[in-house]
Each structure stands twice: as structure tokens, then as C-alpha cells.
Design a protein around this motif. Sequence first.
Motif, PDB file in Angstrom:
ATOM      1  N   UNK A 564       0.816  -1.218   0.000  1.00  0.00           N
ATOM      2  CA  UNK A 564       0.000   0.000   0.000  1.00  0.00           C
ATOM      3  C   UNK A 564       0.847   1.264   0.000  1.00  0.00           C
ATOM      4  N   UNK A 565       2.123   1.149   0.378  1.00  0.00           N
ATOM      5  CA  UNK A 565       2.977   2.342   0.393  1.00  0.00           C
ATOM      6  C   UNK A 565       3.599   2.532  -0.988  1.00  0.00           C
ATOM      7  N   UNK A 616      -2.362  -8.565   3.962  1.00  0.00           N
ATOM      8  CA  UNK A 616      -2.665  -9.070   5.268  1.00  0.00           C
ATOM      9  C   UNK A 616      -3.637  -8.154   5.959  1.00  0.00           C
ATOM     10  N   UNK A 617      -4.016  -8.480   7.206  1.00  0.00           N
ATOM     11  CA  UNK A 617      -4.837  -7.619   8.059  1.00  0.00           C
ATOM     12  C   UNK A 617      -4.061  -7.383   9.351  1.00  0.00           C
ATOM     13  N   UNK A 626       3.403   1.359   8.959  1.00  0.00           N
ATOM     14  CA  UNK A 626       3.115   0.157   8.194  1.00  0.00           C
ATOM     15  C   UNK A 626       2.736  -1.011   9.083  1.00  0.00           C
ATOM     16  N   UNK A 627       3.209  -2.211   8.715  1.00  0.00           N
ATOM     17  CA  UNK A 627       2.840  -3.440   9.418  1.00  0.00           C
ATOM     18  C   UNK A 627       3.720  -3.735  10.624  1.00  0.00           C
ATOM     19  N   UNK A 633       4.265  -2.679   4.336  1.00  0.00           N
ATOM     20  CA  UNK A 633       2.962  -2.026   4.493  1.00  0.00           C
ATOM     21  C   UNK A 633       1.984  -2.655   3.511  1.00  0.00           C
ATOM     22  N   UNK A 634       1.489  -3.853   3.837  1.00  0.00           N
ATOM     23  CA  UNK A 634       0.589  -4.597   2.960  1.00  0.00           C
ATOM     24  C   UNK A 634      -0.797  -4.779   3.555  1.00  0.00           C
ATOM     25  N   UNK A 635      -1.053  -4.218   4.716  1.00  0.00           N
ATOM     26  CA  UNK A 635      -2.319  -4.453   5.391  1.00  0.00           C
ATOM     27  C   UNK A 635      -3.471  -3.738   4.697  1.00  0.00           C
ATOM     28  N   UNK A 636      -4.584  -4.438   4.534  1.00  0.00           N
ATOM     29  CA  UNK A 636      -5.773  -3.817   3.949  1.00  0.00           C
ATOM     30  C   UNK A 636      -6.487  -2.914   4.958  1.00  0.00           C
TER      31      UNK A 636
END
Length: 850
Positions: A564-565, A616-617, A626-627, A633-636
Motif C-alpha cells: 500500500x505504500x 494481510x490484516x 506500516x505493518x 505495508x501490505x495491510x488492507x
Amino acid sequence: GGSSKVPSTTKSNNNNNNNNNNNNNNNENDHSTQSSITFVNRPFPLTTAPLHFARLRACGFTLIRFIVTWEAIEHAGPDQYDIEYLTYVRSILEVAAEYDIRVYLDPHQDVWSRWTGGDGAPLWTLEMVGFDVESLRECEAAITMESYGRGNSSAERGWRRSSSNDGGVVVVSDGNGNGSGSGSDAIGFPKMIWPTNYFKLACATMFTLFWAGERFAPHFMVDVNDGDDGDGDGEDVDDKNSSNDGSSKSNKQVNIQTYLQTHYTNAMAELLKHLIGLPNIVGIGTMNEPSPGYINVADLSKGFGQSSPAAGETSTTTGATKELKYGLAPTPFQGMCLGEGIQQNVGEWSNGLMQHLLGRADRKVRVDPKGKRAWKECSGSDNNGDGGGGAGGCIWKRAGVWRMNPNTNTPELLFPRYFANVDFGVECYLPFARRYAATMRRIWNSSSSSSSSKKNPLLMFVELPPLEFSSTPFPKISSSDSNDDGDGGGLSNAVNATHWYDGVTLFTRSWKSYFSYDTRSDTTVFGYKNIFKMHCGQLSDIKKLGIERMENSPTLIGECGIAYDMRHLDGLRHYGTCGNSLDQKNDSSSFGPQLAAMDHTLRCLEENLLSFTLWNYTSDNTNEEGDLWNGEDLSIYSEGQKCGLKEEDGGGLFIYDGLRAARAFVRPYARCVAGKALVNTFDMRKGVFLFEGRSSGGEVERGVPTEIFVPKLWCLKESDMTIKVSPEGSRFEVEEFDHWFIVKYWLPSNSGDGEQQHMMVGDTGSGNEDTVAIAAVEDFASEFEFAGGDDAVHSFLCKAMNSSMYGKLAARHTTGDNEDENDEQPFHINLHFSLPLTSFRRFRTMTTLK
């Protein structure tokens, strides 16, 4: 979530869930705190669990891939289990059951441990092998965010020359100005450099010992109590190590491979012991993204290139290894020399044209550990001495792989093919997986009071190294369980859980619809149609593994997702602002690339009717941090994305507050199919869902409905839906729930064989072929069928989450699979959503990135 890989805090302060430790996922200096850390509140505190699970159900997710790590269970030392954490996990999963959410347990690791750049194994595993974790960075044996700045790369050397902190504390940021420092004195930790640890000394050594220590390090023996026979049976080691009179039994030795595998297996068995009786446990994985280490490396002096695949294997199963070269990339032999403090000239690689077109390093760098060694010195009291394991210098030097030439006093490689010609899947992974599965199922079925757990089989989710890094062919895995207890036979009730990502988007953190790279053929790909075809082909190859190599076992893509970043044309990260007004059909906005990239990933999966878990969540993700792991930073979902919507605001949209680019993944899907799914597609831009199926036209199939899940993100009222079905005479009805609708469809009672059924919600002229393979399933495990299943009539496509991942797990019965299609009856369901403008503005606000 992603933060489940790292401790939440220390036990002395375990009620504080604010993990503002600047992505401190390695903590190589926190030896004294290993007994006091805790993973309680990972993935989220028990008090907030109902809201998170309600949000997941509102999105349509009904199965979670729940992350646990070996370290979380056994961090304090061998056989010392964190009962508080295990009790917490049970409590969290009990809440999940209240929301009808099933659970697939994921024993997670990345590059072995936090001290080698990732997560997973406890610190004591590295110390037992003899590593000095405080010196790994200087020896290029590992790269971590916490130690970055002490290494030998050009970027780190340049920072030390220019930084006012030279000789002081290393200040590291994640490359976005976040982390343990920012400004001119901070050094940016390179994004996505952490996977290069798979090809560095510490991680490669640990995995080689775990999988094949008996073969490659037979001298490495570990003292154990006589009762600990190393069989990995999940029994209480402490109980076995005491005789009836309370005295300790005599000691014996086992190889390091047996020791590591036994403790890993027993830790996961301890987890299952605490979960016995929970009706929503579907299965457990063997290990997330296992690495072969040095196994099958063709020549230790020439990098991690692999030995030739077996004759007759196709490109689908060989997965030729692509060593990830980014930054300094020592060959295996150079890594062994550096670990002993010996200077080496090492290639330094970028992700530019030099590597991908010319296949050459950007430059050579003289790496000098400056007196540091990756190994602890051997003490005179070490009972292993120089003939056993533990401390005492490089394990591979002691194994005879290399030596210091007595005449030249320079390192000399004696056996460059020492690890070559080993089939990792067949000779290493499968024997372990069979023993592991036997132990897990013995534990799961051990309680006479657990009728629910004994009713359904415990599924085994099989993961091997990602195909891009695969060292040997994907093994043939028999579905027979006749020899599950031994090293022969197959692996029953197994699921192919291979991972897939759009690698260019992931590594560059940008969406390029016009350019990509095919890892199968090592060629560049131009044009969106070609990219879509390529990615669909990659996923089709993975699906074939379940069919051809696992005897028609189902496939769940164990991980997929987007960063997401993302960086845009100006080189900066762009997040929209809450309340930003955007045209619903114009995705060229600041968050448009995220929507496009996620929609593309889903479309490729849907084209193959594949199930998947979406990484991920992370409940404590923020746009800034981020995560909370390695700068990812892949979290929905993000706390920093919330707009403060309240339930009393009305409309039901509050449940989606905090989701990022939700339109791309909160989609309608067929959750239950009376027959066989053919097309399950959603056009995000037009708001049109199309399902096509085929039925044999039997009386039972005409009596049960196909069910379509419709989230209220797309349809606030039933009147906002236009529904069209075929064949003529079909009927449907709509049931409303708090956050979704269920559209039920029945075949007409007079339908004959060969008629096609059609249901459409949306513009019948759409023509878009986006397919979404997701669904909610009742009694999931009992409905999960494999080749040779019974005559059940429903096909299921199960949508899942991940506790850090969302996903969709295909669980389709075999009804109609072996029948002539001419005897089957097609049907269609089409839905079109026309949201009022005011509602669209409100959900646009929530799907905008801050």
C-alpha cells in the motif's frame, strides 16, 4: 497481522498493546529479555476482537489464516512454553467461532528468525548452533533493520563517512522517514531486502541443519535427556525426562536436525493441545515458505545456482532457482569465509539493468569484518569440543567442506559440490511433513471429549519454497494415508498452499499496467493484456501442482497481496485524505494505483477460479509505521485510515472504517453452489457481478439454492440491486443481514439436462470477465472434499482471512466433475448495483488512502 511476527511487549507490561518499537523485529541485543517477552495481544487484544471479526465477516471472509511463530510459543528456552500466550490464542479463536469464522493455523517464519532478518525461530536455536548474533551484520551473515548501518554495503559506508553519528548509535529509518530515526542522520533500510537473508550464512546454515543436519553435519550432536528420543511425537518432554522415583534419566546425544525438528514439532503440538475442542479449526500448515538453505547448491563458489533437475521434469515443476541478489551477495563459500572474519571481494547488486539485462553486479566491494566472527569461540569446557556441535567456529569448516590452506594461509574450498544433487522436496521436506502431520493428528484426535475435532479431518496446508526460489522439483505427494506415520507413503488431506505475488509491483512498490517481468522465462513483458495473460499462466501452473503432483488436491494460494505504500511518478508515497471527493469511475486519483493493483491480483486469481489468502490484516497498522515489520505495508486495514464513523451514524458503513482501497477486495461472490462453478466474476468499475455454473439437473440440486454473498459496501438496500437469472423459470430470493445480503437461487423444477443456468446482478452488457473465487461455508471442514469424494451436491469456494491474511479456499465436491458436460445444466446469475450518490460518497471516503 504482520505485527504478529514480533512481540507485543514484555510480560511485565503485557496490558500495553502499543508496539511503537520502530519496527524492531530483530532485537539482537535483547538476550536477557527472552524469558519476559510476550506475544499476547497478537494479532489484537481480546477486547477488540469482536469488532475485528465483525469487520472481516462484513467483508465476506469466513476463514482466517492465523499466524503463530515458534518463538511466540517457546521463546524462553527449550521446552519452556508460554502458557499465557497459548491461553490467549484459544480465547481469540473462541471469539472467531462466535462469528462463524474458521481457522487455518499458520506456523510462520521468514528467513528463520528475527535475528536473521525475519521472524519465526527462538533466539536459543541460533545460540545452540554457535552463532554470535551480535556480529552477524559485520560478517554479512545477516541483514536486519536494527543492525543496518554496521555492514559493508556502499550505502552503509557512505552513511558512516557522512554521519555525525559515526562511531555512535546507528540511526535507521524504513526509507520513508520512519523508524528509529529520521532526517540527515538516518539511514534508510532498503525495502524488500530482507528476503536476501535466505542466501546468507546464518539463515542458510540454520535451514540446512534443520532439514539435513544428519546428512551434511553428522558430527553436530546435541546432549538431550534420555527420555527425549527426538521422535517429535508431541509428548511432554519434561514428563518423559523423569523416572518414576523423580530422578533424572541418563543423557544421550541426537543430531542437530533431530533436535531442531523435534522442538519445532512439539511446540506446534503444544499449540494444538490448547485448542482441542474448538469446532472452527480447519487445519494447520507445515511451515511458511520453508527454505532449503544450501541443499542442492551446485557449486559453493558460484552462488546459489542449483543442481540439474531430474530428467523429464517440466518447467512447471522444476522452478529454476533465481537467487535474489540485492545489495552485497556473497557466494556460499564467501559467506563461510566472512563468517570466520576473512576478507572477501563481494559483488554488490542493484535491481537495475546491470542485473536483469546484463546479469552482472554493479561493482565489487572489499568486505572486511574487522576482527568480527559470526561464530562464538569454543570454550575449553564445551563438552562438544571440536568434534561436536555448539560453539567452535564454522560448522562447515569442521565438516570438511573447506579449510585454511596450511601453506598459503588462505581459505580453500575442498568440496564445492558438497550439498549438490539432493531433491529437497522428496528427501527432506516430505519425510518431515509426514512425521509432523502424524503428530499433529495424533494430538488433535487424542481427546475423547472432543467429538467435534474428531468429526472432521485436520487438513495439512503444504508450502514449499516459492517457485521463484525453488531448488528442486515440486515433489509428487500421494493422497494415501496408509503410511502417514513413517517416511514412506503420502500425505492425506493435504492442500496445495503455494504462494504467489505480482513481483514487480511488490518489489518496486508501484503499479505498472504496461510493464512486468516473467520469472519463468526471464523475459520482460509489455502491455496489460500480456501481463494479465502471464500472471494468469503463473497461477495456472501453481493450480496444476495440486492436480498433477498432489493427486487432485485443492489449491489455496497461501499468500498474495499488494504494497500500500506505493510510490508515484514524483517518487513519493501518496495517501489520500479522509473526506477527499473522488469520481467513482476515475481511479487515477492518489489511491488509484492501489485499487488497480489489488483488482488486477484478484482478477488473475478469479480467472483461474483459485482460492487464496490475502496478505494481510494488521490491526495496529498505521500509514506511518506500516505493518511494524521490516518496513512492510501490505495491510488492507490501517488505524491511520479510520475516519471515525459510528454505528449510530446509520447506513452500516461504519464497519468498513479503516479499510484501504476496499472496493477492490470487498466483493460479491458465490458462497455456495448447487453444481459446479464456471465463472465467478465482479467488475469493480461497473458494479456488476456475474456467476455461471453447471448442474447435472438432479432432484437434489434443484432443491438446494446457490447462494451469492453481497456486501453492503456495494448495496445498502435490496432496491439498489438488479438481479437477472436464467434459465427461464428459475427463482431467487434475497435475505438481509446486518452488513450483507444473501441472494439465493433455485433451478426451475422442470429444468432438463443440458440447460445453462445464468444469474446476473448488474448491467447485462458488461462483458467483463473478472472472476472472484470466494465464499462462506457452513460446516467447512466436513464439506471439504478431495478426489474420490461422495455424492454431495454443493460446490464451495471459501473466502478466508489470515490474521494477517485474507483468503479464499476452494472446497469443491466432485459431483459432476466426471460427468459428460452435455448431461449438465448451465445456469447464470447476474447482479448490478446502483448505489445512491450520497452512499457512494461515504464509502469513497473510507476507501481513500490517507
